[in-house]
Write a protein that holds these residues in place. Structure first.
Motif, PDB file in Angstrom:
ATOM      1  N   ASP A  73       0.832  -1.204   0.000  1.00  0.00           N
ATOM      2  CA  ASP A  73       0.000   0.000   0.000  1.00  0.00           C
ATOM      3  C   ASP A  73       0.865   1.252   0.000  1.00  0.00           C
ATOM      4  N   LEU A  74       1.928   1.240   0.797  1.00  0.00           N
ATOM      5  CA  LEU A  74       2.842   2.382   0.830  1.00  0.00           C
ATOM      6  C   LEU A  74       3.482   2.597  -0.527  1.00  0.00           C
ATOM      7  N   LEU A  75       3.987   1.522  -1.132  1.00  0.00           N
ATOM      8  CA  LEU A  75       4.666   1.652  -2.415  1.00  0.00           C
ATOM      9  C   LEU A  75       3.702   2.140  -3.490  1.00  0.00           C
TER      10      LEU A  75
ATOM     11  N   LEU B  75      17.656   7.315   2.197  1.00  0.00           N
ATOM     12  CA  LEU B  75      18.658   8.365   2.343  1.00  0.00           C
ATOM     13  C   LEU B  75      18.093   9.779   2.339  1.00  0.00           C
ATOM     14  N   GLY B  76      16.770   9.924   2.136  1.00  0.00           N
ATOM     15  CA  GLY B  76      16.206  11.260   2.015  1.00  0.00           C
ATOM     16  C   GLY B  76      16.137  11.693   0.562  1.00  0.00           C
ATOM     17  N   VAL B  77      15.442  12.769   0.325  1.00  0.00           N
ATOM     18  CA  VAL B  77      15.196  13.243  -1.035  1.00  0.00           C
ATOM     19  C   VAL B  77      16.053  14.465  -1.303  1.00  0.00           C
ATOM     20  N   SER B  78      16.718  14.493  -2.451  1.00  0.00           N
ATOM     21  CA  SER B  78      17.513  15.653  -2.833  1.00  0.00           C
ATOM     22  C   SER B  78      17.194  16.029  -4.269  1.00  0.00           C
TER      23      SER B  78
ATOM     24  N   LEU C 260       7.755  14.402  -2.417  1.00  0.00           N
ATOM     25  CA  LEU C 260       8.095  13.038  -2.050  1.00  0.00           C
ATOM     26  C   LEU C 260       8.728  12.993  -0.660  1.00  0.00           C
ATOM     27  N   ASP C 261       9.499  13.995  -0.315  1.00  0.00           N
ATOM     28  CA  ASP C 261      10.133  14.051   0.999  1.00  0.00           C
ATOM     29  C   ASP C 261       9.075  14.085   2.096  1.00  0.00           C
ATOM     30  N   GLY C 262       7.991  14.818   1.853  1.00  0.00           N
ATOM     31  CA  GLY C 262       6.910  14.869   2.838  1.00  0.00           C
ATOM     32  C   GLY C 262       6.267  13.517   3.042  1.00  0.00           C
ATOM     33  N   GLN C 263       6.053  12.771   1.948  1.00  0.00           N
ATOM     34  CA  GLN C 263       5.474  11.435   2.067  1.00  0.00           C
ATOM     35  C   GLN C 263       6.387  10.496   2.842  1.00  0.00           C
ATOM     36  N   VAL C 264       7.676  10.551   2.537  1.00  0.00           N
ATOM     37  CA  VAL C 264       8.639   9.690   3.224  1.00  0.00           C
ATOM     38  C   VAL C 264       8.655  10.003   4.723  1.00  0.00           C
ATOM     39  N   ALA C 265       8.671  11.302   5.072  1.00  0.00           N
ATOM     40  CA  ALA C 265       8.695  11.693   6.483  1.00  0.00           C
ATOM     41  C   ALA C 265       7.437  11.218   7.203  1.00  0.00           C
TER      42      ALA C 265
ATOM     43  N   PHE D 221       5.599   8.610   6.503  1.00  0.00           N
ATOM     44  CA  PHE D 221       5.646   7.167   6.705  1.00  0.00           C
ATOM     45  C   PHE D 221       6.625   6.786   7.813  1.00  0.00           C
ATOM     46  N   ARG D 222       7.784   7.437   7.841  1.00  0.00           N
ATOM     47  CA  ARG D 222       8.802   7.064   8.817  1.00  0.00           C
ATOM     48  C   ARG D 222       8.382   7.404  10.237  1.00  0.00           C
ATOM     49  N   HIS D 223       7.456   8.353  10.406  1.00  0.00           N
ATOM     50  CA  HIS D 223       7.027   8.753  11.753  1.00  0.00           C
ATOM     51  C   HIS D 223       5.567   8.377  12.020  1.00  0.00           C
ATOM     52  N   ARG D 224       5.015   7.501  11.204  1.00  0.00           N
ATOM     53  CA  ARG D 224       3.604   7.128  11.353  1.00  0.00           C
ATOM     54  C   ARG D 224       3.397   6.297  12.621  1.00  0.00           C
ATOM     55  N   PRO D 225       2.197   6.307  13.215  1.00  0.00           N
ATOM     56  CA  PRO D 225       1.915   5.434  14.357  1.00  0.00           C
ATOM     57  C   PRO D 225       1.830   3.981  13.909  1.00  0.00           C
ATOM     58  N   LEU D 226       2.353   3.079  14.705  1.00  0.00           N
ATOM     59  CA  LEU D 226       2.306   1.647  14.402  1.00  0.00           C
ATOM     60  C   LEU D 226       1.020   1.087  15.003  1.00  0.00           C
ATOM     61  N   ASP D 227      -0.072   1.238  14.267  1.00  0.00           N
ATOM     62  CA  ASP D 227      -1.390   0.880  14.789  1.00  0.00           C
ATOM     63  C   ASP D 227      -1.976  -0.363  14.139  1.00  0.00           C
ATOM     64  N   ALA D 228      -1.160  -1.158  13.435  1.00  0.00           N
ATOM     65  CA  ALA D 228      -1.657  -2.377  12.799  1.00  0.00           C
ATOM     66  C   ALA D 228      -1.281  -3.609  13.599  1.00  0.00           C
ATOM     67  N   GLY D 229      -0.926  -3.418  14.880  1.00  0.00           N
ATOM     68  CA  GLY D 229      -0.492  -4.520  15.724  1.00  0.00           C
ATOM     69  C   GLY D 229      -1.650  -5.372  16.216  1.00  0.00           C
ATOM     70  N   PRO D 230      -1.354  -6.385  17.021  1.00  0.00           N
ATOM     71  CA  PRO D 230      -0.032  -6.658  17.590  1.00  0.00           C
ATOM     72  C   PRO D 230       0.954  -7.191  16.553  1.00  0.00           C
TER      73      PRO D 230
END
Length: 285
Positions: free
Chosen positions: A23-25, A113-116, A144-149, A151-160
């Motif tokens: 889904d992310l990709l 590595l981040g977006v440049s 794209l940098d905003g999307q990456v950020a 995702f990297r800081h999203r809540p992990l709410d699909a647990g356990p």
């Protein structure tokens, strides 16, 4: 022990994104493709969307939707229409396999590595697009940098997240005009739906206990719960960090790393080939 240095980090992350987070990709590919087409259409028109300038030669006139089949699923891409003439992204829809590989690679690289702006320029050039301005490329990089950020800081709410695997990749990066080695800490988990998911990735100057502890504290703060088993190498700092942040979770040493440790201390003549080792490992006692 970290992953072998022969691993291509962008390829590794690309494969992980394809398998663990489709889904992310799909979302990142769709947004990036639509942004790239919009920027190219603006270049054809001679002005940005809604911009009034004397240099404008054409006007945007809505979109037409078309399916684009990829390994991550079918994407709904919005192709810009022009008031006069037509616009068609032949770099995407006529050379789709090449374009898909390039786009997936850049998404994985940006995640890692981040977006440049320079990285965006290289991607655009590899697709044969030469009409984009520096400002358009910069805008694409910011999107794209905003999307990456996010995702990297999203809540992990699909647990356990019952099962978690952790490892580190050794990377070479340019910093302050010189090339230095860094470590990318990666954790992948199995969520409540039974799908693999990339839980987090952080880049540190060294693979030590403090780095792993901060990494797992970030995962638990974002909602990592329900972990029953963690698989990793036997790095002392990593094992301690798992025990400190995931009480009650069992730990198991990765057998691939264990085999590599064994072969590192054995003479070459005494080593098993990779195939022979797998057959002997899996054969019944």
């Amino acid at each position: 022990m970290t992953a072998p240095s022969s691993i291509d980090p962008a390829r590794f992350l690309s494969e992980q994104l394809e398998q663990a987070s489709p889904d992310l990709l799909r979302q990142m590919l769709t947004t990036f493709i639509n942004t790239l087409m919009s920027a190219e259409a603006d270049a054809v028109c001679g002005a940005g969307y809604g911009e009034r300038t004397a240099e404008r030669t054409n006007v945007r006139n809505g979109y037409r939707h078309r399916d684009f089949d990829t390994r991550a699923g079918t994407l709904d891409v919005a192709i810009p229409k022009l008031r006069s003439g037509s616009y068609f992204p032949d770099w995407l829809l006529e050379r789709r396999r090449r374009a898909e590989r390039a786009l997936t690679t850049v998404v994985a690289t940006c995640y890692l590595l981040g977006v440049s702006t320079r990285r965006m320029e290289k991607l655009v050039e590899s697709l044969g697009i030469t009409r984009l301005s520096k400002s358009q490329v910069s805008e694409m990089a910011r999107d794209l940098d905003g999307q990456v950020a996010d995702f990297r800081h999203r809540p992990l709410d699909a647990g356990p997240y019952t099962f978690v695997a952790a490892d580190a990749l050794v990377l070479k990066v340019r910093e302050g005009g010189r090339v230095v080695g860094v470590h990318a800490l990666v954790a992948t988990g199995v969520n409540a739906d039974g799908h693999r998911e990339i839980l987090g990735l952080q880049v540190t100057s060294a693979e030590d206990g403090a780095g792993w502890l901060a990494f797992f504290r970030d995962l638990t703060a974002r909602g990592l719960t329900g972990v029953q088993l963690v698989t990793s190498d036997a790095h002392a700092g990593l094992v301690v960090a798992i025990g400190a942040t995931l009480p009650g979770a069992a730990w198991q040493r990765c057998r691939t790393h264990y085999a590599a440790n064994l072969m590192a201390v054995c003479p070459k003549a005494s080593r098993l080939s990779r195939v022979s080792w797998k057959l002997r490992w899996r054969s019944p006692a």
